[in-house]
Design a protein around this motif. Structure first.
Motif, mmCIF file in Angstrom:
data_model
loop_
_atom_site.group_PDB
_atom_site.id
_atom_site.type_symbol
_atom_site.label_atom_id
_atom_site.label_comp_id
_atom_site.label_asym_id
_atom_site.label_seq_id
_atom_site.Cartn_x
_atom_site.Cartn_y
_atom_site.Cartn_z
ATOM 1 N N GLY D 22 0.939 -1.219 -0.161
ATOM 2 C CA GLY D 22 0.086 -0.011 -0.003
ATOM 3 C C GLY D 22 0.851 1.201 0.287
ATOM 4 O O GLY D 22 0.808 2.168 -0.590
ATOM 5 N N SER D 23 1.970 1.246 0.828
ATOM 6 C CA SER D 23 2.826 2.350 0.866
ATOM 7 C C SER D 23 3.420 2.755 -0.194
ATOM 8 O O SER D 23 3.478 3.921 -0.596
ATOM 9 C CB SER D 23 3.727 1.985 2.116
ATOM 10 N N SER D 34 1.678 10.780 8.548
ATOM 11 C CA SER D 34 1.150 9.339 8.336
ATOM 12 C C SER D 34 2.244 8.365 8.345
ATOM 13 O O SER D 34 2.254 7.109 8.797
ATOM 14 C CB SER D 34 0.287 9.556 7.345
ATOM 15 N N ASP D 35 3.347 8.778 7.681
ATOM 16 C CA ASP D 35 4.490 7.803 7.316
ATOM 17 C C ASP D 35 5.214 7.444 8.638
ATOM 18 O O ASP D 35 5.504 6.219 8.954
ATOM 19 C CB ASP D 35 5.360 8.608 6.502
ATOM 20 N N VAL D 36 5.166 8.177 9.559
ATOM 21 C CA VAL D 36 5.754 8.238 10.875
ATOM 22 C C VAL D 36 5.030 7.081 11.630
ATOM 23 O O VAL D 36 5.406 6.069 12.237
ATOM 24 C CB VAL D 36 5.980 9.470 11.567
ATOM 25 N N LYS D 37 3.810 7.646 11.610
ATOM 26 C CA LYS D 37 2.749 6.579 12.431
ATOM 27 C C LYS D 37 2.673 5.251 11.993
ATOM 28 O O LYS D 37 2.757 4.334 12.619
ATOM 29 C CB LYS D 37 1.272 7.384 12.186
ATOM 30 N N LEU D 41 3.837 1.638 13.776
ATOM 31 C CA LEU D 41 2.885 0.670 13.835
ATOM 32 C C LEU D 41 3.506 -0.556 13.356
ATOM 33 O O LEU D 41 3.554 -1.580 14.030
ATOM 34 C CB LEU D 41 1.681 1.114 13.152
ATOM 35 N N ARG D 42 4.359 -0.508 11.968
ATOM 36 C CA ARG D 42 4.826 -1.645 11.268
ATOM 37 C C ARG D 42 5.871 -2.154 12.553
ATOM 38 O O ARG D 42 6.051 -3.460 12.766
ATOM 39 C CB ARG D 42 5.519 -1.191 10.146
ATOM 40 N N GLU D 43 6.743 -1.333 13.000
ATOM 41 C CA GLU D 43 7.508 -1.703 14.205
ATOM 42 C C GLU D 43 7.012 -2.578 15.056
ATOM 43 O O GLU D 43 7.375 -3.537 15.721
ATOM 44 C CB GLU D 43 8.520 -0.486 14.787
ATOM 45 N N PHE D 326 -5.765 0.726 9.347
ATOM 46 C CA PHE D 326 -6.314 -0.142 8.390
ATOM 47 C C PHE D 326 -7.283 0.593 7.671
ATOM 48 O O PHE D 326 -7.427 0.858 6.549
ATOM 49 C CB PHE D 326 -6.450 -1.545 8.694
ATOM 50 N N LEU D 327 -8.464 0.788 8.605
ATOM 51 C CA LEU D 327 -9.593 1.375 7.837
ATOM 52 C C LEU D 327 -9.319 2.851 7.418
ATOM 53 O O LEU D 327 -9.766 3.054 6.173
ATOM 54 C CB LEU D 327 -10.603 1.686 9.075
ATOM 55 N N GLU D 328 -8.559 3.648 7.914
ATOM 56 C CA GLU D 328 -8.208 4.944 7.583
ATOM 57 C C GLU D 328 -7.472 4.767 6.142
ATOM 58 O O GLU D 328 -7.812 5.598 5.154
ATOM 59 C CB GLU D 328 -7.131 5.632 8.381
ATOM 60 N N LYS D 329 -6.286 3.784 5.987
ATOM 61 C CA LYS D 329 -5.626 3.734 4.987
ATOM 62 C C LYS D 329 -6.423 3.255 3.598
ATOM 63 O O LYS D 329 -6.163 3.599 2.505
ATOM 64 C CB LYS D 329 -4.244 3.217 5.096
ATOM 65 N N TYR D 330 -6.788 1.973 4.056
ATOM 66 C CA TYR D 330 -7.304 1.185 2.869
ATOM 67 C C TYR D 330 -8.920 1.091 2.732
ATOM 68 O O TYR D 330 -9.452 0.451 2.081
ATOM 69 C CB TYR D 330 -6.811 -0.259 2.877
#
Lengths: 476, 476, 476, 476
Positions: D22-23, D34-37, D41-43, D326-330
């Motif tokens: 997605g990114s 958003s990228d930092v967040k 989260l991924r970490e 996930f809801l926000e992004k996709y």
């Protein structure tokens, strides 16, 4: 054509294709005579390796041998069942008599043997009483026994008991000085107690010096006597009765000197000629039918034997022709495995089985007319031959293609299975020797459980092995 | 679509695709009428081979049959459990009475039977005592028995014991000459001992010449008498009690003449009409509910029977239509396997099960009102029908795709398994015959162990076979 | 060349191919000297990893070690069987004596032990009688015992019984007030009963205050005495007899105060020097042959030990040479796994086995001449060494290619099997702990059945696991 | 990376790859925030799905929870073994007392129960004698019992026996007319026999009309009495003794009226407060150490409980964050299975186990100080929790890759196994119902053998099933 059938017909097609391949190459320069001979041989070979159904289709040859085998299975099994039933009566009569004797002559017999001996005593009083009880019961036998037994004559033609005691030759035990002198050679004393001696004064013989036992040097006391009996039961099935001589021996075994005297009871039953026995009424009526049946079995087996021998002879002759032809044509020898293909293993099986049945049936007829009484040999011959006949049925299953696959699979996996067993056997042998010495004598009770465990281990190892076979596609 | 579902619908798609393929080819020249008929047949076929869920989705047809079957499982199982409990009481009553009789009439009965006989005696004194004990106990029965038993009348309407002895007709044993004369025909002597004779002088009858037994020619002594009993236990569950007549027979069997007389005790219990029994108080209250329940089970089974028969009739009609259509259109017969697809095996199973349940339930109702007492037939009918009903559940599992795979796998591997069993069976048969004759009579004790070993052999062979199947990918 | 042989020769070909690959590359610039050295090393390596057959073919070296091992198997197994038979006699003598003592000294001993105790009593009268019976039987021993036992002297050199009772120090039970005072410390009272005391007035000692037991505070009564015995049985096999001292202890255990006194019988048998025993006649004739045989076994094992040690030393030297060469030529170290290939695990096995056999044989010789009597250690040493020797046979099977495949398969699947066992073991451990606490004490009887079930579970899990392995082609 | 580890990390990589995928697509237009967040989260996600070893390597976080669990296993197992040993003493005391009572109060008790009753009588004389024997033995109890038992007071605070008989209300049996009148209602008569009545004239009470039993209408006789006992054994391990009240009931059951009266002996043992018991000396010294140990176990389990709860709370919070992101992004919801991945099943297992251990330990401490006596509940709690703790060990095995494969295989094949069991279960259920009704009551003896056969059938079916799985490569 299925793969199974291919495998069976392999030698045929090998040689046949070799022939056709050869014939194609050398066609031009071949003589007409050779061609005819080759064609005839090829036809004969093809026909030889056919199964009965194919033979019938090919030359309308009626499968006599097949029919004979099926008839033989029926006959042999019927004969075996008949013999088995009468053999069982004989064995049961012997066994029941032995049990009855144990109840009559052993004091305090519980109905089941301990280990391999019948019962045991642990103090001097019981030991004396057990010996005296056996002698007294022998004396009173006619008044207590329920069977048709009578006193039998021993080797010296006398009726009576023979009591023997075995002990170390000299010996002295000095309780005060706590010393023991033992002379290591063994001496045997015997006395005969005939019925008259026992009757005169029933308690007199007990006081003889013979019956003062010195247990510290006593090895064993043996009471032996003969009894006669008649197996009247056979009258009910209209056969002549058998007469028996029972050689009974009661052994009081003190060899271990462990404070426990083991009492063994042995009863050797021999079938002898019946003297002084008159059977009136309608006996021995249906014996002739049984004899006729046995004779018929012998005839059938002889026929089967001759046919199979003929087949093998023909096969050997065919092989000779083939080998000669092959040598002439291709100037080389047929390989050994192909030569063996001509010997049909099933025929060998049938011949062995037939020979055993014929000998067994002759023995059975002799037993029937009371000439001989060797039930054991006869039962081994008839039993084994029936087993072989039934195993032979698998051959006929092989004529159906689907079963053929099954049988070929078994043949293919047999060497692997044997190899596995050899490996497992080595470990098992070592384990058994080690376990017997290190664990054996201490934990007698756990042996059964261990047996159960071992079967689990075996199954586990076996599964692993089968998994290995199946993963390698070795089982096809 | 999963492979499992494909396999089930195979005939449909086969024929359907045949139809569609055919229709495509002959489309142009077909009449409109034929097309409509074909379309309707195709629809009916498609619908016929659907499972209930699909039918519901396709035509919103409510699955009555499915619901009925589920209800039937519940009802039939409940009924079986109820019947099983009451049947167990009846059987337990008979068995406990037999055991109590053995303790009362057999001297020295240990509580467990030896082999197939109850006990055995080994000397003359014990034999006489056992016979006299049984007679005396019969005489004192009222004072010793704990049950509700009374003397029953025998065939001649007399109360008493009948003692019969069977022996060879004439016989003489000359102890001095050691000869034995036996006349092989069999003679039977009987005496009746009624209660009066036993009471007069209790030891008088023992001295009659009848009770002087000549054991060497005696075949058997039979003591038979009848006793009446009432199973009062059922009063506790508010049912009418059953009355029993026990035909007891004590057999002293000396046929083997082996010195061991085997004592058999047989007790035939028959349920008879209760005479002279007055039960006061609140009995037979809830019988009607049980009867109503049974009637309801019959109604349900009838409904299931009718629905399944209707389905089969419809299927046969559909088959007829299809065959006719196929013959008209393609001028050839439908193959046999496809014709059989129309007969649903599960319906046949349900019909058999229903018929058995209906007959069983009617029997059960008759037993309930004490018209008949045939518990055995009823239990076989109800038990087998319940087994079939439960096996039928597997069919519904087949509606789920994942289970379908499992069932199809079983169907596919069944012929292989049967073939394996046939091969193993041949060897086993031969082995059994041989083993029975050669080893059987000598080593009775080792049979159990051998059984264990055989199961290991079986597992080993089976594993090899499964490995073979799995390596061939035959099990899919 | 088969894959099995490849696997075995892997290190050789690895290194060899490395050599050849290296040599081809650096051929041009290598000195002649280095080439000769390399060639010699390659030859030695190739020879080292050959099996005996190949060695014979390559250099006509006769396989002494192989022959020696085969001879050793025969010798060691023969020795073990001989020792096992004589060891069994010793163990049987001890066990039979213990059983005889139980029959003599325990009142109402049934012949089989209950649980871990011999018998039990449930009321006061039986308790007193059991104690008095044991003492009386000890007194009458000479007149009742069948074995060669005599009274033995205890630690204080006196002949007699020692009776000890253990109870809570003070205690009072007031039946009226229903109270109980207990002082929790434990007190022990003992009396000695010598033969004179028992003989004087046989019933006198029973009335002493010592034998008035207060069961509510009694913990245990212990009767201990020594008996001497001789194992005369060995005279029959022409060996010197062993003399035994039996330290017998009868314990009446009331520790649980549950109304059940458990009676334990312990008999510690020690082999001691025989004093006051004169054996005349032909004893100890064939002992020397046995000793010679044992000595021969030791010699063979020593030879085998030396040869194997030499092989390992040579291998280590070869490794050193190879490592040095490899370092010189390729400037890197040989990996660890390849280094280990030089240590032949089979040789280590043989060395361990040889050492055990030598020590065991020396012990056996000492036992033979009656210097020591440590049968147990000797049997463990000889048994284990024989197990190892038989396991070593598998190695020779590995020389045949087909068996090699089997052995390699086992090696490959071993880690998987161990891993499976670890997983199953965790669950089993938890299940055992849980089952012991939650179910254990309540359902003692069902443990056996549960054991059977567990083995079924195990087989089921195992099959699944094997199926998993075989489907992954992990078993190759 | 191994396939096992892949499977475990599947959700991580799924979501992570989704993120990265997605990114990559939406990289250009995303805000820096958003990228930092997303990166954070991924970490967090990556870290969350790591196992302890990886966490330690990644952030040097010491695995406290892992250490705690290992410590807990040791503690809980130790505690369980301690409790198991003391629980076994309690159960053994109760059982031994029951056995001792059976020997004291049941005439002719053989030592083993028949079926579910202790013994049985078959004639009137034996029935009377058994009843009188029990009463007499109660009277003589103080003189015969070996245990620390005394008379207990019943509900009415009286010391004595209560004898009750139950019979049909009215009844008459006319032997002459052979009729039987029964009134179906049930009546109960009772008498109390106190010690005085028994002592006065020992044979007087036997002649009372109560003890004239009419067996034809008798349903049962019940003798009930209380006894008190003390488990002094615990003094030896320096603990306070438990006092017991035994409510004994002897039931002579004639409900079946089959001529066999079954005798049941029930002994309900209740632990009660000890009155009138003085223990002097050094008791209750080491109780405090045990209490301290239990308290320590509770503390550890609390810690483990808190840590695991915290982990679950954190996981839920992480899930919430992830779902929101996930809801926000996709603009779509995370599928259900991925949501469940956040709930670690092992933590739930640990929490359940901890709760059970804490409750069990508190109960154990209460039992230790004799506040409560509910050994059964405590043993179930501690046992089950230990089982769970050990099962939890498998999780740690999953951290090693090779074991992971094994565990994943099990997970994959579980549904297939369950499905197989469902199918086999249906057939088994039907077979059981049918077999119980049709065969059950007639052939009680053959049930065991049938059980053995069934296990063979099961193994055969199971093998076929495993072969099927493995041939389908379903077991991976």
């Amino acid at each position: 054509m299925s793969r199974g059938a291919e495998a069976l017909d392999l030698p045929v097609w090998n040689t046949a294709s070799a022939l056709s391949w050869g014939s194609r190459r050398s066609n031009a320069m071949a003589h007409l005579d050779s061609d005819v001979k080759e064609e005839s041989l090829r036809e004969d070979l093809k026909f030889y390796f056919m199964n009965p159904c194919e033979k019938y289709r090919a030359r309308h040859q009626i499968p006599w041998k097949l029919g004979l085998q099926i008839l033989k299975i029926l006959m042999v099994t019927t004969q075996l069942i008949r013999f088995g039933l009468s053999n069982q009566l004989v064995v049961a009569f012997k066994e029941e008599n032995t049990v009855a004797f144990k109840y009559l002559f052993l004091k305090g017999y519980s109905g089941t043997d301990e280990d391999n001996y019948s019962c045991s005593v642990y103090n001097q009083e019981d030991a004396y009483e057990s010996i005296f009880y056996a002698v007294n019961q022998y004396h009173r036998l006619k008044n207590i026994s329920l069977g048709t037994v009578g006193y039998g004559e021993n080797e010296e033609n006398k009726i009576g008991l023979k009591v023997c005691k075995q002990h170390y030759k000299k010996g002295a035990m000095f309780p005060l000085k706590e010393t023991l002198n033992i002379y290591s050679d063994i001496e045997t004393d015997c006395i005969y107690l005939d019925l008259r001696a026992l009757s005169r004064n029933s308690e007199d013989w007990k006081n003889s010096s013979f019956f003062t036992l010195e247990f510290y040097r006593l090895l064993q006391v043996k009471i032996s006597f003969r009894l006669k009996g008649i197996d009247l039961q056979t009258i009910l099935s209209r056969e002549l009765p058998d007469c028996y001589v029972f050689q009974n021996t009661i052994t009081f075994d003190n060899k271990a000197h462990s404070g426990k005297i083991k009492i063994y009871f042995d009863s050797d039953a021999n079938i002898e000629e019946c003297k002084g026995l008159n059977i009136s009424g309608s006996v021995q009526k249906n014996t002739q039918y049984v004899l006729a049946f046995d004779a018929f079995v012998i005839v059938i087996c002889l026929a089967s034997l001759i046919l199979c021998t003929r087949s093998i002879v023909l096969a050997l002759r065919l092989r000779k022709r083939f080998l000669k032809f092959f040598l002439e044509k291709y100037q080389r020898h047929v390989c050994n495995a192909d030569q063996w293909e001509f010997i049909n293993g099933w025929y060998v099986l049938v011949i062995i089985s037939d020979l055993m049945t014929i000998i067994g049936s002759i023995l059975k007829m002799e037993i029937q007319v009371k000439n001989i009484t060797n039930y054991d040999l006869c039962s081994i011959l008839l039993g084994t031959s029936t087993l072989l006949v039934w195993v032979g049925v698998i051959r006929y299953l092989g004529y159906f293609q689907k079963y053929n696959v099954l049988i070929l699979t078994m043949q293919a996996s047999l060497p692997k299975v044997l190899r596995f067993c050899a490996c497992a056997g080595m470990i098992y042998l070592g384990y058994t020797f080690c376990g017997w010495i290190v664990l054996g004598p201490y934990h007698n009770k756990d042996v059964e459980t261990a047996g159960g465990d071992q079967s689990v281990h075996f199954i586990a190892a076996w599964d692993l092995f089968v998994g290995h076979l199946s993963s390698q596609r070795i089982i096809k």
